[in-house]
Each structure stands twice: as C-alpha cells, then as structure tokens.
Design a protein around this motif. Structure first.
Motif, mmCIF file in Angstrom:
data_model
loop_
_atom_site.group_PDB
_atom_site.id
_atom_site.type_symbol
_atom_site.label_atom_id
_atom_site.label_comp_id
_atom_site.label_asym_id
_atom_site.label_seq_id
_atom_site.Cartn_x
_atom_site.Cartn_y
_atom_site.Cartn_z
ATOM 1 N N THR A 15 0.838 -1.194 0.000
ATOM 2 C CA THR A 15 0.000 0.000 0.000
ATOM 3 C C THR A 15 0.875 1.246 0.000
ATOM 4 O OG1 THR A 15 -1.700 -1.185 1.235
ATOM 5 C CG2 THR A 15 -1.816 1.214 1.259
ATOM 6 N N THR A 16 0.423 2.280 -0.707
ATOM 7 C CA THR A 16 1.116 3.564 -0.686
ATOM 8 C C THR A 16 0.449 4.450 0.354
ATOM 9 O OG1 THR A 16 1.693 3.384 -3.027
ATOM 10 C CG2 THR A 16 1.832 5.564 -2.027
ATOM 11 N N ILE A 17 1.241 4.873 1.342
ATOM 12 C CA ILE A 17 0.709 5.628 2.477
ATOM 13 C C ILE A 17 1.468 6.946 2.590
ATOM 14 C CG2 ILE A 17 0.324 5.634 4.970
ATOM 15 C CD1 ILE A 17 0.252 2.567 4.854
ATOM 16 N N LEU A 18 0.726 8.035 2.723
ATOM 17 C CA LEU A 18 1.306 9.353 2.937
ATOM 18 C C LEU A 18 1.192 9.708 4.414
ATOM 19 C CD1 LEU A 18 2.386 12.082 1.666
ATOM 20 C CD2 LEU A 18 -0.006 12.817 1.678
ATOM 21 N N VAL A 74 -0.225 13.554 -2.941
ATOM 22 C CA VAL A 74 -1.381 12.714 -2.630
ATOM 23 C C VAL A 74 -1.745 11.783 -3.788
ATOM 24 C CG1 VAL A 74 -3.845 12.779 -2.053
ATOM 25 C CG2 VAL A 74 -2.270 14.376 -0.962
ATOM 26 N N GLU A 75 -1.394 12.162 -5.004
ATOM 27 C CA GLU A 75 -1.768 11.350 -6.176
ATOM 28 C C GLU A 75 -1.238 9.928 -6.050
ATOM 29 O OE1 GLU A 75 -1.829 11.705 -11.049
ATOM 30 O OE2 GLU A 75 -0.505 13.004 -9.865
ATOM 31 N N GLY A 76 -2.124 8.943 -6.228
ATOM 32 C CA GLY A 76 -1.730 7.533 -6.167
ATOM 33 C C GLY A 76 -1.639 6.961 -4.770
ATOM 34 N N VAL A 77 -2.034 7.737 -3.764
ATOM 35 C CA VAL A 77 -1.948 7.304 -2.372
ATOM 36 C C VAL A 77 -3.224 6.551 -1.984
ATOM 37 C CG1 VAL A 77 -2.028 8.185 0.005
ATOM 38 C CG2 VAL A 77 -0.310 9.042 -1.594
ATOM 39 N N ASP A 78 -3.065 5.458 -1.258
ATOM 40 C CA ASP A 78 -4.205 4.695 -0.754
ATOM 41 C C ASP A 78 -4.701 5.228 0.589
ATOM 42 O OD1 ASP A 78 -4.172 2.413 -2.793
ATOM 43 O OD2 ASP A 78 -2.134 2.312 -2.009
ATOM 44 N N THR A 79 -3.745 5.571 1.473
ATOM 45 C CA THR A 79 -4.063 5.963 2.846
ATOM 46 C C THR A 79 -3.251 7.190 3.230
ATOM 47 O OG1 THR A 79 -4.581 3.690 3.501
ATOM 48 C CG2 THR A 79 -4.008 5.207 5.276
ATOM 49 N N ILE A 80 -3.864 8.092 3.970
ATOM 50 C CA ILE A 80 -3.158 9.235 4.550
ATOM 51 C C ILE A 80 -3.197 9.108 6.068
ATOM 52 C CG2 ILE A 80 -3.201 11.737 4.926
ATOM 53 C CD1 ILE A 80 -4.395 12.035 2.113
ATOM 54 N N VAL A 81 -2.046 9.263 6.707
ATOM 55 C CA VAL A 81 -1.978 9.367 8.167
ATOM 56 C C VAL A 81 -1.603 10.811 8.478
ATOM 57 C CG1 VAL A 81 -0.984 8.485 10.294
ATOM 58 C CG2 VAL A 81 -1.221 6.966 8.319
ATOM 59 N N HIS A 82 -2.540 11.539 9.065
ATOM 60 C CA HIS A 82 -2.378 12.983 9.255
ATOM 61 C C HIS A 82 -1.847 13.276 10.658
ATOM 62 C CE1 HIS A 82 -2.775 17.174 8.752
ATOM 63 N NE2 HIS A 82 -3.987 17.333 9.262
ATOM 64 N N CYS A 83 -0.523 13.501 10.746
ATOM 65 C CA CYS A 83 0.128 13.809 12.023
ATOM 66 C C CYS A 83 0.557 15.270 12.115
ATOM 67 C CB CYS A 83 1.363 12.927 12.221
ATOM 68 S SG CYS A 83 1.027 11.156 12.279
ATOM 69 N N ALA A 84 0.517 15.990 11.011
ATOM 70 C CA ALA A 84 0.987 17.377 11.004
ATOM 71 C C ALA A 84 0.050 18.263 11.819
ATOM 72 C CB ALA A 84 1.079 17.893 9.570
ATOM 73 N N THR A 85 0.637 19.109 12.653
ATOM 74 C CA THR A 85 -0.148 20.049 13.448
ATOM 75 C C THR A 85 0.772 21.149 13.946
ATOM 76 O OG1 THR A 85 -1.648 20.261 15.346
ATOM 77 C CG2 THR A 85 0.236 18.807 15.621
ATOM 78 N N THR A 86 0.179 22.284 14.279
ATOM 79 C CA THR A 86 0.955 23.364 14.878
ATOM 80 C C THR A 86 0.058 24.149 15.821
ATOM 81 O OG1 THR A 86 2.153 25.433 14.498
ATOM 82 C CG2 THR A 86 0.512 24.810 12.860
ATOM 83 N N PRO A 87 0.511 24.406 17.041
ATOM 84 C CA PRO A 87 -0.297 25.199 17.969
ATOM 85 C C PRO A 87 -0.322 26.679 17.623
ATOM 86 C CG PRO A 87 1.799 24.632 18.969
ATOM 87 C CD PRO A 87 1.743 23.899 17.663
ATOM 88 N N THR A 88 0.438 27.096 16.614
ATOM 89 C CA THR A 88 0.499 28.515 16.250
ATOM 90 C C THR A 88 -0.555 28.898 15.218
ATOM 91 O OG1 THR A 88 2.186 28.056 14.574
ATOM 92 C CG2 THR A 88 2.957 28.637 16.777
ATOM 93 N N GLY A 89 -1.391 27.953 14.771
ATOM 94 C CA GLY A 89 -2.489 28.293 13.878
ATOM 95 C C GLY A 89 -2.337 27.710 12.484
ATOM 96 N N GLY A 90 -3.478 27.487 11.841
ATOM 97 C CA GLY A 90 -3.480 27.001 10.468
ATOM 98 C C GLY A 90 -3.923 25.570 10.300
ATOM 99 N N ASP A 91 -4.232 24.858 11.393
ATOM 100 C CA ASP A 91 -4.603 23.445 11.270
ATOM 101 C C ASP A 91 -5.897 23.240 10.496
ATOM 102 O OD1 ASP A 91 -2.360 22.690 12.618
ATOM 103 O OD2 ASP A 91 -3.385 21.655 14.250
ATOM 104 N N GLU A 92 -6.883 24.108 10.697
ATOM 105 C CA GLU A 92 -8.146 23.939 9.979
ATOM 106 C C GLU A 92 -7.953 24.143 8.483
ATOM 107 O OE1 GLU A 92 -11.844 25.534 11.877
ATOM 108 O OE2 GLU A 92 -10.378 26.398 13.269
ATOM 109 N N ARG A 93 -7.205 25.172 8.115
ATOM 110 C CA ARG A 93 -6.925 25.426 6.704
ATOM 111 C C ARG A 93 -6.123 24.278 6.096
ATOM 112 N NH1 ARG A 93 -5.071 29.920 7.582
ATOM 113 N NH2 ARG A 93 -2.823 29.655 7.383
ATOM 114 N N ALA A 94 -5.143 23.776 6.853
ATOM 115 C CA ALA A 94 -4.325 22.659 6.367
ATOM 116 C C ALA A 94 -5.178 21.420 6.138
ATOM 117 C CB ALA A 94 -3.210 22.369 7.370
ATOM 118 N N ALA A 95 -6.074 21.126 7.082
ATOM 119 C CA ALA A 95 -6.933 19.950 6.933
ATOM 120 C C ALA A 95 -7.864 20.093 5.737
ATOM 121 C CB ALA A 95 -7.738 19.731 8.212
ATOM 122 N N ALA A 96 -8.392 21.294 5.517
ATOM 123 C CA ALA A 96 -9.281 21.515 4.379
ATOM 124 C C ALA A 96 -8.561 21.236 3.064
ATOM 125 C CB ALA A 96 -9.811 22.946 4.399
ATOM 126 N N HIS A 97 -7.333 21.723 2.938
ATOM 127 C CA HIS A 97 -6.559 21.477 1.717
ATOM 128 C C HIS A 97 -6.243 19.989 1.553
ATOM 129 C CE1 HIS A 97 -5.021 25.893 1.881
ATOM 130 N NE2 HIS A 97 -6.099 25.794 1.131
#
Length: 246
Positions: free
Chosen positions: A2-5, A53-76
């Motif tokens: 599996t290809t995982i990002l 992301v192209e060709g990826v089967d699964t994404i594991v989303h660990c990126a985060t920052t307490p300084t802001g931008g997580d909602e925008r990052a998740a939307a993208h």
C-alpha cells in the motif's frame, strides 16, 4: 503493498509512524514543508500537495501546529484526498478536546468535524499528551529559581512510540470512525511529574503550585483531558526521563 502518505512525517510522532509502516513493507511518502520529494505546505495547498497525494491509498495525518493554520491545512489535505480517491484518512487527535475550552483544543475539534463530513473514509484516534511535551514544558519552567506548575492539574502522559504503533496498525486496517482513546499508564499531578523531572535531570528547584484562572484552567483542573478508564499505555514518565537523560 500500500502507498501511504504521512503528514508531519519528520516530526516526533510522524517519523515513528513512517518507520513502522516501512518496516511492514508499505511504500511511505513523508510530507512536510521541507522534506523532498514530497515537500508541501498544507496551509497553502496547491500543486505540490496534489502531487504528494496522487496515487496514495491511505493518509496518516500527524501534522499540526499550535500557532495556527490546522483547519486550513486539513481543508486542503481533505480536498486533495477526495480528488485523488484516497480510501482511508487516519488522524491523530487529543483526549478531551470537547471538554476543555482551550484554543488549540477547539481547533483540533473543528478539524475532527471537517474529517467526519469530508466524504473520505476515516479513522480518528485520540491520545493523551506525550511524555516529551510534558518534559519540554518543564525544560522551560525549570529555568526559573522556583519551578511553577498549575495548581490542581493532573496529566496522563503517554509514550509516543505506543501511539505510533497504534496509528500504524489503524492505517493498515479498514476505516473505523472514532476508535477507543489511548491514555498513559498513570494519572499524575503536575507537581509529582515535576519532581520526577527534577530527579532525572539532577536539578535543584523548589516546585510551587500556582493557581490560575479562566475556562481552560477549570477544564484542566476538572480532568477533562484525562481518560483514567483507558490507561492503556505502558511506558511511564520516569522511564521516558531515564532514556532522555542518557
């Protein structure tokens, strides 16, 4: 295979998740702002993210920052996942984010809701704070002659490697929605953890309990961020500090 990002794949948690998935034979792409060949800023989105992301089967989303931008990052990221036909979106979150009125927790809860309504099949795991976060807070407060800790607050720190193991396991399974939370092995007062930190580092400081105010503090003193009934972690704070001090 599996290809995982793994987003945030060079960070404290993401690096360990990527290592475990590679060891299990998967093709792993690590996404961070500066990690080629899949360097991308989630807060900006764009072609670099789509290529990652192209060709990826699964994404594991660990990126985060307490300084802001997580909602925008998740939307993208979720938009790119829908475009690429990603079959499984795995996200790490925090225990008690709906019970403690803390700005970063409000963002984490909003991100969970984005994932739930995204149309991408998902799994969300919540965990208590990692040992290293507690230690870094004490690194800062122990620079003072007297080491202050918020009065009446306890924590339930967990070993990051145990959370990485669980995330890697979830990433290799089917989407499961909200799975059981993970808590560290012990609920400890911050005063107790501070004394353990000082003992491990050989520092001499007087620990003082400092009363605070506000909704977030009341949520923490009420234990909204704890899950004593799910104390599934094994590694203790003392064991973590012993390794760190070496």
């Amino acid at each position: 295979m599996t290809t995982i990002l793994v987003t945030g794949g060079t960070g404290t948690l993401g690096r360990l998740v990527a290592e475990r998935l590679r060891a299990d034979g998967h093709e792993v792409r690590v996404l961070s702002r500066h990690s080629e060949p899949y360097a991308a800023d989630l807060r900006k989105g764009g072609d670099a993210l789509d290529r990652a992301v192209e060709g990826v089967d699964t994404i594991v989303h660990c990126a985060t920052t307490p300084t802001g931008g997580d909602e925008r990052a998740a939307a993208h990221l979720l938009a790119a996942a829908r475009w690429a036909g990603v079959r499984h979106f795995v996200h790490i979150s925090i225990v008690g984010i709906e019970r403690v009125d803390f700005p970063y927790y409000r963002v984490k809860l909003a991100v969970e809701k984005q994932i739930e309504r995204s149309g991408v099949p998902w799994t969300i795991l919540r965990a208590t704070q990692f040992h290293d976060l507690v230690a870094r807070l004490f690194d800062a407060s122990s620079k003072l002659p007297v080491m202050p800790v918020p009065a009446g607050v306890s924590d339930q720190p967990i070993e990051v490697a145990e959370v990485a193991d669980r995330l890697a396991e979830l990433a290799q399974g089917a989407p499961a929605g909200r799975v059981q939370d993970m808590g560290g092995p012990e609920v400890r007062t911050l005063e107790s953890l501070a004394h353990a930190y000082l003992k491990a580092t050989g520092r001499k400081r007087r620990v003082t309990n400092m009363p605070l105010g506000g909704k977030a503090y009341r949520g923490f003193t009420a234990g909204g961020h704890l899950t004593p009934e799910l104390a599934v972690g094994k590694g203790t704070f003392e064991e973590y500090m012993a390794r760190r001090s070496r």
